[in-house]
Design a protein around this motif. Structure first.
Motif, PDB file in Angstrom:
ATOM      1  N   ALA A  22       0.826  -1.209   0.000  1.00 49.42           N
ATOM      2  CA  ALA A  22       0.000   0.000   0.000  1.00 49.42           C
ATOM      3  C   ALA A  22       0.860   1.258   0.000  1.00 49.42           C
ATOM      4  N   VAL A  23       1.901   1.268   0.831  1.00 46.71           N
ATOM      5  CA  VAL A  23       2.806   2.420   0.860  1.00 46.71           C
ATOM      6  C   VAL A  23       3.513   2.583  -0.483  1.00 46.71           C
ATOM      7  N   SER A  24       3.946   1.450  -1.079  1.00 44.84           N
ATOM      8  CA  SER A  24       4.618   1.499  -2.376  1.00 44.84           C
ATOM      9  C   SER A  24       3.693   2.028  -3.461  1.00 44.84           C
ATOM     10  N   CYS A  25       2.411   1.605  -3.407  1.00 47.82           N
ATOM     11  CA  CYS A  25       1.444   2.065  -4.413  1.00 47.82           C
ATOM     12  C   CYS A  25       1.236   3.576  -4.329  1.00 47.82           C
ATOM     13  N   VAL A  26       1.071   4.085  -3.111  1.00 50.54           N
ATOM     14  CA  VAL A  26       0.881   5.539  -2.953  1.00 50.54           C
ATOM     15  C   VAL A  26       2.105   6.299  -3.422  1.00 50.54           C
ATOM     16  N   THR A  27       3.289   5.835  -3.080  1.00 47.73           N
ATOM     17  CA  THR A  27       4.526   6.507  -3.496  1.00 47.73           C
ATOM     18  C   THR A  27       4.660   6.504  -5.009  1.00 47.73           C
ATOM     19  N   THR A  28       4.336   5.369  -5.634  1.00 48.75           N
ATOM     20  CA  THR A  28       4.443   5.269  -7.093  1.00 48.75           C
ATOM     21  C   THR A  28       3.478   6.222  -7.792  1.00 48.75           C
ATOM     22  N   LEU A  29       2.238   6.312  -7.270  1.00 45.76           N
ATOM     23  CA  LEU A  29       1.249   7.200  -7.891  1.00 45.76           C
ATOM     24  C   LEU A  29       1.648   8.673  -7.744  1.00 45.76           C
ATOM     25  N   ARG A  30       2.234   9.052  -6.625  1.00 50.51           N
ATOM     26  CA  ARG A  30       2.686  10.436  -6.457  1.00 50.51           C
ATOM     27  C   ARG A  30       3.818  10.765  -7.432  1.00 50.51           C
ATOM     28  N   ALA A  31       4.725   9.796  -7.574  1.00 54.15           N
ATOM     29  CA  ALA A  31       5.824  10.024  -8.512  1.00 54.15           C
ATOM     30  C   ALA A  31       5.317  10.139  -9.951  1.00 54.15           C
ATOM     31  N   ASN A  37       1.726  15.018 -17.405  1.00 54.78           N
ATOM     32  CA  ASN A  37       0.948  16.247 -17.533  1.00 54.78           C
ATOM     33  C   ASN A  37      -0.452  15.996 -18.075  1.00 54.78           C
ATOM     34  N   SER A  38      -0.643  14.902 -18.796  1.00 52.09           N
ATOM     35  CA  SER A  38      -1.941  14.602 -19.408  1.00 52.09           C
ATOM     36  C   SER A  38      -2.862  13.961 -18.384  1.00 52.09           C
ATOM     37  N   PRO A  39      -4.043  14.576 -18.154  1.00 52.80           N
ATOM     38  CA  PRO A  39      -4.976  13.967 -17.183  1.00 52.80           C
ATOM     39  C   PRO A  39      -5.435  12.580 -17.579  1.00 52.80           C
ATOM     40  N   LYS A  40      -5.701  12.352 -18.881  1.00 51.72           N
ATOM     41  CA  LYS A  40      -6.163  11.024 -19.309  1.00 51.72           C
ATOM     42  C   LYS A  40      -5.078   9.971 -19.114  1.00 51.72           C
ATOM     43  N   ARG A  41      -3.856  10.386 -19.459  1.00 54.12           N
ATOM     44  CA  ARG A  41      -2.755   9.418 -19.272  1.00 54.12           C
ATOM     45  C   ARG A  41      -2.575   9.111 -17.784  1.00 54.12           C
ATOM     46  N   TRP A  42      -2.727  10.136 -16.974  1.00 53.56           N
ATOM     47  CA  TRP A  42      -2.608   9.937 -15.517  1.00 53.56           C
ATOM     48  C   TRP A  42      -3.670   8.971 -15.001  1.00 53.56           C
ATOM     49  N   GLN A  43      -4.891   9.078 -15.510  1.00 51.46           N
ATOM     50  CA  GLN A  43      -5.954   8.179 -15.081  1.00 51.46           C
ATOM     51  C   GLN A  43      -5.665   6.729 -15.483  1.00 51.46           C
ATOM     52  N   VAL A  44      -5.132   6.564 -16.705  1.00 49.12           N
ATOM     53  CA  VAL A  44      -4.777   5.206 -17.160  1.00 49.12           C
ATOM     54  C   VAL A  44      -3.687   4.617 -16.281  1.00 49.12           C
ATOM     55  N   VAL A  45      -2.664   5.412 -15.930  1.00 50.22           N
ATOM     56  CA  VAL A  45      -1.564   4.920 -15.085  1.00 50.22           C
ATOM     57  C   VAL A  45      -2.080   4.551 -13.693  1.00 50.22           C
ATOM     58  N   VAL A  46      -2.986   5.368 -13.135  1.00 46.79           N
ATOM     59  CA  VAL A  46      -3.559   5.048 -11.825  1.00 46.79           C
ATOM     60  C   VAL A  46      -4.314   3.733 -11.876  1.00 46.79           C
ATOM     61  N   ALA A  47      -5.130   3.526 -12.907  1.00 42.25           N
ATOM     62  CA  ALA A  47      -5.905   2.291 -13.024  1.00 42.25           C
ATOM     63  C   ALA A  47      -4.996   1.068 -13.147  1.00 42.25           C
TER      64      ALA A  47
END
Length: 619
Positions: A22-31, A37-47
């Motif tokens: 869980a800690v690794s996931c949060v750190t990875t998403l922040r990085a 910069n692209s919101p859509k790309r960011w959403q795909v990476v989060v998913a």
């Protein structure tokens, strides 16, 4: 879909791993948020990250869901019930003959692993042992009908006994169907093949056969069953290890000459006992008679050194009452130190028990017997005789004493109680030498061997413990070998009487401060084995040269005492079915299986991780 999922509590290690993920996931998403910069790309990476981390968490902590099973399996436990149908064979059956319809099992515990969907087990035969039943899941329905038994069951006899004691064999016979009212004959044959005891019985009767071994060592008796036409129906081995009695230093103090003492001297000469008889002539003078080997210190028999050297003291009531206060004190200390004392009670002694100042007698009392009965047939463990002996018409009583000898009517004739490390016993039985004068010296020897084994000082600080009377040692079974010892460096030497089998093993203490030590032994070969108790020289189990005790144990083949084995399994299965809910109407058996197949979790992890890797390459 999710309502029937079962979440099993994870271990602390799995919880710690999920927390790290869980800690690794949060750190990875922040990085990722800082570099994308692209919101859509960011959403795909989060998913994709949530899918990947979620897949890893589910692999570590998978939810389960119940699955009903309804498979039926047949298990054959006895050769006579083998048919052509497909079935599993319990250990020991498949080796008897080749049968393509049977699938042999190395152990019944393997069956639930080979048949995970098993909900019903059809048992064909005489049932399963307690250990096999414990290996089966509790929610399996067992279908089984107990077949009729035919043969010897419930056999009991002492596997080890001292020379001179009687061998008592008891068993129950179940006759074939249709012959319930027929008369059968049970016979006991000695090692030479001579019938030494017989009993007539019907099916379902329990019988007792008795014989007295004449030799020491490993002896093989035989128990036979025949019908009214003397046709042999069954024969089983009765192995018994007969030990020479440990040499005992006996001391007799009597107020007048007696036939009992004379016959005891003859008995002592036969059984290598050291016996000294002191007959009081006056307060300080005795006439001494002794067997070969009995040491003579020249001191009075009731002196401290004389009592310390003795293991067993036999005295009449008058001799006890003539003792002065100093002699009573010395005798009391000797009993505390381990001396065994048997007092031949008389009316004067029993009448003065309440006022007699002698601590070992505390708790003893006597009461008159209604009808003035002056004779009785004595009975003791492993021995009896039809000859009635004279007794005092008094009833011995003690709330904590053991009854060593009783009358056939049940009245106590010999009571013994512990005092310190020794024992003190009172008896109203008289003139035991009548057995010898009537031609039955065997019963006389049997009686005194029994008395000495229960009262005399235990001269050995290490001794092998005999097998239980109702157990049979068989090949390929774990056999406990136990001993009593205060020495931690105690071991056992196991040697086959035929062949070159030899093993040294250390006995382990059964519990803290317990004198009992045990080891386990398994044999693939039937026959006699010599068990020697040894002091181990060091912690490497190197045996010392001194052997302190020795006995013999017989290992039976699997097909010996077959009915006894069948009876044991039948009893265990009946008990198991009585304690467990075992009907077809009970709730269907359910097994837990993974709610999400592992393959799909790995597929999600690989796909999401691959897409995340490609996403980084696009930068």
């Amino acid at each position: 879909m999710f309502a029937d999922w079962v979440i099993i509590s994870p271990s602390l290690l799995i919880l710690a791993a999920i927390a790290v993920l869980a800690v690794s996931c949060v750190t990875t998403l922040r990085a990722a948020q800082e570099r994308i910069n692209s919101p859509k790309r960011w959403q795909v990476v989060v998913a994709l990250n949530l899918v990947a981390y979620g897949a890893v968490c589910l692999l570590l902590w998978q939810p389960m869901k119940p699955r009903e099973v309804s498979g039926s399996v047949t298990l054959v436990t006895d050769e006579a019930f083998v048919t052509g149908d497909k079935a599993y064979a319990a250990p020991g059956i498949a080796s008897d003959r080749e049968n393509e319809s049977l699938t042999p099992l190395p152990s019944v515990a393997v069956l639930p692993i080979r048949e995970p969907d098993m909900a019903v087990l059809d048992v064909k035969g005489f049932g399963l042992s307690g250990a096999d039943l414990a290996a089966l899941p509790d929610d399996i329905v067992i279908n089984w009908e107990a077949p009729p038994l035919s043969g010897l069951t419930g056999a009991r006899w002492r596997k080890s006994l001292p020379l001179g004691e009687e061998l008592v064999v008891s068993a129950e016979y179940h006759g074939p169907l249709g012959k319930e009212g027929e008369i059968f004959t049970a016979g006991l044959k000695d090692p030479a093949g001579n019938t030494v005891a017989e009993a007539r019985l019907k099916s379902g009767d329990r019988f007792v056969l008795r014989a007295t071994p004449k030799l020491s060592g490993p002896l093989m008796y035989s128990l036979t069953l025949s019908d009214r036409l003397s046709t042999p129906m069954q024969a089983e081995d009765i192995p018994v290890s007969v030990q020479m009695p440990a040499p005992v230093n006996m001391l007799v103090v009597q107020s007048a000459p007696s036939f009992e003492a004379r016959h005891l001297l003859e008995w002592a000469a036969r059984f290598d006992a050291k016996l000294a008889v002191h007959t009081r002539m006056s307060r300080d003078r005795y006439i001494r008679q002794a067997s070969d080997g009995a040491e003579h210190t020249g001191l009075p028999p009731l002196a401290q050194s004389s009592l310390d050297a003795a293991d067993f003291l036999l005295m009449d009531g008058r001799s006890l009452m003539l003792m002065n206060a100093g002699e009573r004190s010395v005798l009391q200390q000797a009993i505390k130190g381990g001396l065994g004392v048997l007092v031949l009670a008389d009316s004067a002694l029993l009448g003065a028990l309440d006022d007699f100042e002698f601590s070992p007698f505390e708790g003893f009392s006597a009461a008159p017997i209604a009808g003035q009965i002056t004779s009785a047939v004595p009975v003791w463990a492993g021995g009896s005789n039809e000859v009635a002996l004279p007794i005092l018409p008094l009833q011995l009583m003690h709330s904590e004493a053991d009854v060593l000898v009783r009358a056939a009517s049940g009245r106590a004739l010999n009571l013994a109680t512990s005092f310190g490390l020794g024992k003190i016993a009172l008896t109203t039985l008289r003139d035991r030498h009548v057995w010898t004068t009537s031609g039955d010296s065997t019963t006389f020897a049997n009686y005194w061997t029994f008395i000495l084994s229960n009262i005399a000082r235990q001269t050995r600080d290490q001794m092998l413990l005999p097998q239980a009377d109702g157990t049979l040692a068989r090949v390929r079974e774990m056999i406990p070998l136990c001993l009593a010892s205060q020495d931690e460096n105690t071991g056992l030497k196991i040697r086959a009487m035929t062949g070159d089998f030899l093993r040294h093993t250390r006995a382990t203490q059964t519990s803290t401060l317990s004198p009992h030590h045990c080891s386990f032994f398994q044999s693939e070969t039937p026959g006699w084995y010599e068990i020697s108790l040894e002091n181990l020289a060091n912690s490497t189990n190197e045996p010392a040269t001194r052997t302190t005790d020795k006995s013999y144990i017989y290992i039976h083949e699997r097909d010996e005492w077959r009915t006894e084995d069948q009876f044991t399994r039948q009893t265990a299965t009946n008990r198991y079915l009585a304690l467990h809910r075992n009907t077809a109407e009970q709730a269907p058996r359910q097994l837990l299986q993974k709610a999400i197949p592992t393959f799909w979790l790995w597929l999600l992890l690989v796909v999401s991780a691959s897409l995340l890797w490609l996403e980084r390459k696009l930068d």
